[in-house]
Design a protein around this motif. Structure first.
Motif, mmCIF file in Angstrom:
data_model
loop_
_atom_site.group_PDB
_atom_site.id
_atom_site.type_symbol
_atom_site.label_atom_id
_atom_site.label_comp_id
_atom_site.label_asym_id
_atom_site.label_seq_id
_atom_site.Cartn_x
_atom_site.Cartn_y
_atom_site.Cartn_z
ATOM 1 N N ALA A 275 44.495 38.848 44.998
ATOM 2 C CA ALA A 275 45.151 37.549 44.905
ATOM 3 C C ALA A 275 45.076 36.827 46.245
ATOM 4 C CB ALA A 275 46.604 37.740 44.482
ATOM 5 N N GLN A 276 45.311 37.583 47.290
ATOM 6 C CA GLN A 276 45.284 37.026 48.648
ATOM 7 C C GLN A 276 43.894 36.458 48.931
ATOM 8 O OE1 GLN A 276 48.059 37.535 50.848
ATOM 9 N NE2 GLN A 276 47.041 36.034 52.154
ATOM 10 N N ALA A 277 42.878 37.228 48.567
ATOM 11 C CA ALA A 277 41.497 36.826 48.845
ATOM 12 C C ALA A 277 41.170 35.550 48.078
ATOM 13 C CB ALA A 277 40.550 37.948 48.458
ATOM 14 N N ALA A 278 41.606 35.484 46.815
ATOM 15 C CA ALA A 278 41.327 34.318 45.990
ATOM 16 C C ALA A 278 41.973 33.081 46.593
ATOM 17 C CB ALA A 278 41.851 34.566 44.578
ATOM 18 N N ARG A 279 43.188 33.268 47.064
ATOM 19 C CA ARG A 279 43.917 32.147 47.649
ATOM 20 C C ARG A 279 43.190 31.627 48.888
ATOM 21 N NH1 ARG A 279 49.486 34.249 48.430
ATOM 22 N NH2 ARG A 279 49.380 34.862 46.257
ATOM 23 N N ALA A 280 42.759 32.554 49.694
ATOM 24 C CA ALA A 280 42.072 32.170 50.924
ATOM 25 C C ALA A 280 40.796 31.410 50.589
ATOM 26 C CB ALA A 280 41.768 33.413 51.744
ATOM 27 N N ASP B 169 50.045 25.277 50.513
ATOM 28 C CA ASP B 169 49.893 26.166 49.369
ATOM 29 C C ASP B 169 49.662 25.367 48.091
ATOM 30 O OD1 ASP B 169 49.758 28.912 49.210
ATOM 31 O OD2 ASP B 169 51.630 28.970 48.020
ATOM 32 N N THR B 170 50.368 24.248 47.994
ATOM 33 C CA THR B 170 50.280 23.396 46.813
ATOM 34 C C THR B 170 48.883 22.841 46.688
ATOM 35 O OG1 THR B 170 52.327 22.613 47.795
ATOM 36 C CG2 THR B 170 51.801 21.837 45.570
ATOM 37 N N ASP B 171 48.321 22.455 47.831
ATOM 38 C CA ASP B 171 46.953 21.928 47.828
ATOM 39 C C ASP B 171 45.997 22.973 47.282
ATOM 40 O OD1 ASP B 171 47.774 19.563 48.771
ATOM 41 O OD2 ASP B 171 47.167 19.912 50.876
ATOM 42 N N ALA B 172 46.211 24.182 47.733
ATOM 43 C CA ALA B 172 45.326 25.273 47.302
ATOM 44 C C ALA B 172 45.406 25.434 45.798
ATOM 45 C CB ALA B 172 45.727 26.570 48.003
ATOM 46 N N LYS B 173 46.635 25.394 45.299
ATOM 47 C CA LYS B 173 46.837 25.577 43.860
ATOM 48 C C LYS B 173 46.172 24.438 43.087
ATOM 49 C CE LYS B 173 50.980 27.422 42.591
ATOM 50 N NZ LYS B 173 52.419 27.199 42.410
ATOM 51 N N LYS B 174 46.379 23.250 43.630
ATOM 52 C CA LYS B 174 45.812 22.064 42.981
ATOM 53 C C LYS B 174 44.294 22.160 42.928
ATOM 54 C CE LYS B 174 45.612 17.759 44.426
ATOM 55 N NZ LYS B 174 46.052 16.687 45.353
ATOM 56 N N ALA B 175 43.742 22.629 44.041
ATOM 57 C CA ALA B 175 42.292 22.759 44.123
ATOM 58 C C ALA B 175 41.801 23.757 43.083
ATOM 59 C CB ALA B 175 41.903 23.248 45.519
ATOM 60 N N LEU B 176 42.550 24.842 42.961
ATOM 61 C CA LEU B 176 42.187 25.876 41.986
ATOM 62 C C LEU B 176 42.148 25.291 40.586
ATOM 63 C CD1 LEU B 176 44.059 29.201 42.809
ATOM 64 C CD2 LEU B 176 41.620 28.880 42.372
ATOM 65 N N ILE B 177 43.190 24.555 40.269
ATOM 66 C CA ILE B 177 43.284 23.980 38.925
ATOM 67 C C ILE B 177 42.173 22.970 38.715
ATOM 68 C CG2 ILE B 177 44.714 22.531 37.409
ATOM 69 C CD1 ILE B 177 47.136 23.958 38.803
ATOM 70 N N ALA B 178 41.922 22.194 39.727
ATOM 71 C CA ALA B 178 40.861 21.185 39.636
ATOM 72 C C ALA B 178 39.519 21.850 39.386
ATOM 73 C CB ALA B 178 40.810 20.382 40.946
#
Lengths: 188, 567
Positions: free
Chosen positions: B474-479, B504-513
């Protein structure tokens, strides 16, 4: 009067210190009674007593939460030993937990085994060797005969084989001595 | 007679019955058609077969090899073909079968190549391995592998070597006859033992009821270049027991639970010494032994018998008679009844004693123990047989062990003198085997406990490892997502300053995008194939659904946007 109180207080403090120190210094890890009970139990790890293994059952007995007559593999003799250790009256085995059976080991019919590994996961003493989609086999010397591998097997390829008596396992029987009749019994 | 002798406590004087079988010379028993050779003839691990069914074997060829340190090899007693390797009846009181190699003999009795060993030039350890491969084991009764007994160990303190010529059991005469006729070879064997053990004092103990054996051994000893003292000891049962012989000759007792080697003494039977001489000076493995066939037979005598010969052929040779009530292997005091007579002669068979009602009247029925302690007076190991009997009978094995049950040599003196005719020794044997069985169970339980605990530890460890692995992933994916976001920001030439912290929110948003983009791409790749020829009604329906979907998508996007606005 004051001196007497002083002496008593000092004594109490001194004894308290000694007791406190020894409570730390001579602390016994774990439950020694449970250890002793566990040493008597047959270590079949079959769970027939209603606990997940011999150790939890031993702890439950030590706490007074379980009765001493719930272990069929230990038999009447095991109950007797437990009663002796705990200083209670021995009682007959509780039929609800099963009846003693002759000692057996599990045997896998290797023709039928599909290699599902379910029995390997169920074995409490890791006495089954094998891998996914590979044939499994029982390490007979380490099998406790707990029968826990029987229910998960989807193809019913495991059977319990009673251990046959051979020369190295043969025991002298209790001698049967014909006693001489000393006095003739009267009547018919 | 220079040597001072000592007296062990207890003992009995049963009628000897030795003369019956010593009046005839030793006869070689004829070669039987079939030899059944058990693989468990000695103490320790049974030998492992090294031949196959159908294989032709020669006389003296190894057919099963020693398995482990306390074990010894087994050899073909004659030439022939191996016809079976299976469970066969063996001379054991239980009547249970055991693994045996059956050889159909060809009558040629053809020897395998064998040569004498130059034992003085060999390394002691190498010599002992050779002796193990030649199948040597003690012929006095216990059948302990001789190679182990001939190892003086690290202490090198086997100063006294005792050769046991005491044959105290009634009826048996095989050691007596061996000493009369093969004294020279027995003493050659003693020379080899002396070489291996480094003993300085060698004593041969022979009872005074064997004057011929004493004479023959004395004259043979006089010819030797090292000192061997042949000592006449008074005949008293069980004076031929190893510990009793040690006490008689040296006055020393072997402490409870110890071995004679702990006090610097090693004891061998004369038969073992003879077998050792045959092995070293002729290269012959242990494939024959002397067997006394006596009791209720026409011609009681000693035979030189090939190991594996069925017992009934020997009884026929000695002349079987009507009225046989049973057969013992061994003497009347310690012998064990044979379940049937097809069983083979083994390395431990010193005597086949045929019983009849006249010679061995059935024991009167037992009476209760009256605690007269006559058994305690007779016990040569100074035990309390009446107490041992009480504990064994009641199953109180702990107390029996406290009373030194395991020092009992099962000589049968207590049963012999018991006025109540209680078979005391049977009770001790029962108690001993029960204790051994319990110890075995205890070891099995300990093993099971250990394995169960290890399994729990392993499961715990696996769970932890899995959790750690997931967390790391999970950590790796986030990074990775953060990195992507940063790159995208750069590409879009966003006004954001370089090195700005990516929340963190940006990261999540990017993931979803990214996920949405992937889904879009997939959708456009895989265009639905069933939308070519549709009715207007169906098209209308699809449009409606699409509209609903857009609405849902809008709704789903809203919370994200609100989140975006928050910081």
């Amino acid at each position: 009067m004051l001196a007497a109180i002083g002496v008593m207080v000092l004594l109490a403090v001194a004894i308290g210190l000694v007791l406190g120190w020894s409570a730390i210094r001579f602390k016994v890890e774990g439950n020694p009674l449970a250890e002793k009970i566990d040493a008597i139990l047959p270590q079949t790890q079959c769970g027939q007593c209603g606990f997940p293994g011999c150790r939890p059952y031993a702890e439950a007995i030590a706490k007074g939460e379980a009765d001493i007559n719930q272990c069929p593999p230990g038999g009447e003799e095991g109950v007797k030993k437990l009663a002796e250790l705990l200083g209670v009256e021995p009682k007959p085995l509780d039929e609800a937990h099963g009846t003693p059976k002759p000692k057996s080991v599990a045997f896998i019919d290797e023709q039928t085994c599909i290699g599902c590994t379910l029995c390997i996961q169920a074995c409490p003493v890791d006495a089954i060797s094998g891998a996914a989609k590979q044939m499994h086999t029982i390490i007979a010397a380490e099998c406790t005969g707990c029968e826990l591998c029987l229910p998960p097997c989807p193809v019913d390829c495991i059977s319990m084989v009673p251990i046959a008596e051979d020369l190295p396992h043969w025991k002298w029987k209790h001698p049967v001595v014909m006693m001489k009749k000393i006095a003739e019994t009267e009547g018919a | 007679m220079s040597r001072e002798l000592f007296k062990f406590k207890g003992g009995v004087h049963p009628p000897e019955h030795k003369a019956e079988s010593t009046s005839r010379p030793i006869h070689a028993a004829p070669l039987p058609k079939k030899l059944v050779i058990p693989l468990r003839q000695h103490i320790g691990n049974p030998a492992k077969p090294v031949v196959e069914i159908g294989e032709r074997v020669l006389k003296g060829q190894m057919i099963a090899a020693a398995d482990g340190y306390i074990s010894t090899a087994v050899h073909a007693s004659s030439s022939g073909t191996v016809t079976a390797i299976d469970l066969q009846p063996v001379p054991h009181i239980s009547g249970l079968p055991d693994l045996c190699i059956t050889i159909e003999t060809d009558g040629r009795d053809e020897w395998v190549a064998h040569a004498p060993l130059d034992y003085q030039a060999m390394e002691p350890s190498q010599l002992r391995m050779q002796l193990r491969d030649l199948g040597l084991a003690g012929l006095g009764g216990a059948v302990f592998p001789s190679a182990v007994k001939l190892d003086p160990g690290a202490s090198h303190a086997c100063t006294t070597l005792i050769i046991n010529g005491g044959e105290c059991e009634p009826w048996i005469t095989c050691d007596d006859m061996l000493m009369r006729h093969h004294a020279d070879e027995i003493l050659q064997g003693v020379g080899i033992m002396r070489h291996l053990l480094g003993s300085t004092e060698i004593l041969v103990g022979i009872e005074d009821n064997k004057p011929e054996a004493l004479d023959s051994m004395r004259s043979a000893a006089a010819k030797l270049d090292f000192a061997v003292e042949v000592v006449k000891v008074p005949a008293r049962y069980p004076g031929g027991g190893a510990k009793q012989m040690i006490e008689t000759l040296t006055g020393r007792q072997v402490p409870s639970g110890k071995l004679s080697t702990d006090i610097g003494i090693q004891v061998f039977n004369v038969g073992t010494s003879y077998a050792l001489a045959r092995a070293i000076h002729h290269g012959e493995p242990l494939i024959t032994r002397l067997v006394t066939v006596t009791g209720h037979v026409l011609r009681p005598q000693n035979f030189e018998v090939l190991i594996g010969t069925p017992m009934h052929t020997l009884i026929t040779l000695a002349g079987d008679r009507d009225g046989t009530t049973g057969v013992l292997m061994g003497g009347p005091m310690m012998g064990v009844p044979m379940p049937n007579l097809d069983v083979p002669v083994v390395k431990a068979t010193n005597c086949i004693l045929v019983k009849s009602a006249e010679l061995f009247p059935p024991l009167p029925k037992a009476l209760p123990c009256i605690r007269c302690t006559r058994c305690a007076d007779a016990c040569p190991v100074e035990l309390q047989p009446q107490e041992l009997f009480r504990f064994a009978k009641a199953g109180d094995f702990g107390r029996a062990q406290e009373y030194h049950l395991f020092d009992c040599i099962e000589c049968g003196c207590c049963s012999y003198v018991c006025p109540s005719h209680i078979p005391l020794v049977d009770f001790y044997r029962y108690a001993k085997s029960e204790i051994w069985a319990r110890e075995k169970d205890k070891r099995a339980a300990d093993l099971a406990r250990e394995r169960h605990e290890f399994r729990q530890f392993r499961q715990e460890r696996e769970k932890k490892e899995k959790a750690e692995k997931l967390a790391a992933k999970a950590q790796a994916a986030r990074a990775q997502a953060a990195l992507d976001q940063a790159q995208r920001a750069e590409l879009a030439a966003a006004p954001a300053a370089e090195g700005a912290a990516v929340s963190d929110t940006d990261a999540k948003k990017a993931l979803i995008a990214a996920a949405l983009a992937r889904a879009q791409a997939k959708k456009s790749d895989a265009a639905p194939k069933n939308v070519d020829q549709l009715t207007s009604e169906q098209l209308h329906q699809i449009e409606e659904i699409e509209a609903r979907r857009t609405k849902i998508r809008e709704l789903a996007r809203k919370p994200l946007e609100s989140e975006e606005k928050k910081p």
